[in-house]
Design an enzyme around this catalytic site. Structure first.
Site, PDB file in Angstrom:
ATOM      1  N   GLY A  39       0.809  -1.212   0.000  1.00  0.00           N
ATOM      2  CA  GLY A  39       0.000   0.000   0.000  1.00  0.00           C
ATOM      3  C   GLY A  39       0.841   1.260   0.000  1.00  0.00           C
ATOM      4  O   GLY A  39       0.491   2.257   0.638  1.00  0.00           O
ATOM      5  N   TYR A 195     -23.698  -9.016   7.816  1.00  0.00           N
ATOM      6  CA  TYR A 195     -22.543  -8.154   7.553  1.00  0.00           C
ATOM      7  C   TYR A 195     -22.742  -6.746   8.101  1.00  0.00           C
ATOM      8  O   TYR A 195     -23.782  -6.125   7.907  1.00  0.00           O
ATOM      9  CB  TYR A 195     -22.290  -8.079   6.056  1.00  0.00           C
ATOM     10  CG  TYR A 195     -21.118  -7.210   5.648  1.00  0.00           C
ATOM     11  CD1 TYR A 195     -19.807  -7.661   5.787  1.00  0.00           C
ATOM     12  CD2 TYR A 195     -21.324  -5.930   5.123  1.00  0.00           C
ATOM     13  CE1 TYR A 195     -18.732  -6.875   5.404  1.00  0.00           C
ATOM     14  CE2 TYR A 195     -20.252  -5.137   4.729  1.00  0.00           C
ATOM     15  CZ  TYR A 195     -18.960  -5.609   4.872  1.00  0.00           C
ATOM     16  OH  TYR A 195     -17.901  -4.830   4.490  1.00  0.00           O
TER      17      TYR A 195
END
Length: 316
Positions: A39, A195
């Site tokens: 990243g 979720y």
């Protein structure tokens, strides 16, 4: 953490909330060390790569967006023309991409002293990765777990031959405290019906800490000269909350008054990766470049072992 911001109070390390990556690595040479930073094309990953390169490390930027990574690399080289910075493509949400990256890295014959598992996504809508794994868990944990697993032999060989301590740094978050009540929902990882974007994010960040702790336990058991630690970089202005418009707007406006910049956000990562104060320290959690206590779930070694076994099944 809040007291560090309000008063600039320094911890036992001599650093605080406001310390920058340059400050925590001042006077430290990373010459001869090779580091992989995931990243590294934006935010604290880019600043981490920049700082390590300026301290003399050979930095391999593992990035999903090659053009964005090239822009960061060019800025680093403009600041330090002699810096050693390479770019390699890596999509952590894809196990095929992770395997390709690791294979290419190993084929280059490079040593590996420092592995910084930094990349991540935050509180995104429900989605499955190419491998059929919930995207936050896939990117933030499984991808880094697999990458570490594939590069471990290289790190062990490097530490053995160079007699230099290897360091694995998992960038977690205080968001680990907001994981699901069970900590890790092993049997419901991919269940959209239960979720929660923030609960799943917390779950993945809890997994980062547990992964580092289990690595540390194994390294001690094997008498390997590698440490593994995790950390909270601090709240900084990034694009991680782009899926939550109201929160993101507050984050980018009022947040500017209280959030860290990228240089401060990368400080703890660079501290754990390079500072001599952390030599021999393993299985710990850091914040503001000081030791910090995670929640009880993060210290559960039985849970760490269960996560390890579960992750091995996922990648094999």
């Amino acid at each position: 953490m809040m007291s560090s911001w309000l008063f600039g109070r320094r911890g036992a390390s001599g650093f605080s909330w406001s310390s920058t990556a340059d400050q925590v690595t001042e006077g430290i040479s990373a010459a001869g060390l090779t580091a992989v930073v995931t990243g590294a094309s934006s935010g604290i990953g880019a600043e981490t790569a920049r700082t390590l390169a300026l301290r003399g490390a050979h930095v391999v930027m593992a990035v999903r967006s090659v053009p964005a990574g090239e822009a960061v690399r060019d800025r680093v080289l403009a600041e330090a023309p002699g810096a050693k910075v390479d770019l390699m493509e890596l999509d952590l949400s894809s196990t095929a991409s992770v395997r390709a990256f690791a294979s290419q890295f190993i084929d280059r014959g490079l040593p590996l002293h420092i592995l910084i598992n930094n990349a991540g996504v935050m509180a995104i809508p429900f989605a499955l990765s190419k491998d059929g794994i919930e995207m936050q868990f896939a990117t933030n944990h499984v991808g880094h777990f697999l990458l570490t697993h594939l590069l471990l032999d290289t790190m062990k060989k490097t530490s053995r031959e160079s007699n230099v301590e290897g360091r694995i740094v998992n960038v977690s978050s205080e968001g680990h405290r907001f994981s699901y009540r069970e900590g890790i929902r092993f049997d419901k990882i991919n269940d959209e019906s239960v979720y929660s974007s923030f609960g799943a994010y917390g779950q993945s960040k809890l997994a980062n800490i547990l992964h580092a702790n289990e690595l540390a336990r194994r390294f001690k058991e094997e008498d390997v000269n590698i440490t593994a630690n995790s950390l909270h970089p601090g709240s900084i202005i990034t694009n991680l909350l782009r899926y939550h418009s109201i929160v993101d707007a507050l984050h980018r406006t009022i947040g500017k008054l209280v959030l860290k910049n990228a240089q401060q956000g990368a400080a703890t990562t660079c501290y754990v990766a390079l500072n001599p104060q952390v030599k021999g320290v393993s299985g710990k959690y850091f914040c503001d470049s000081n030791l910090y206590e995670p929640n009880e779930k993060a210290k559960d070694m039985a849970l760490a072992k269960k996560l390890w076994d579960f992750s091995i099944e996922l990648i094999t």
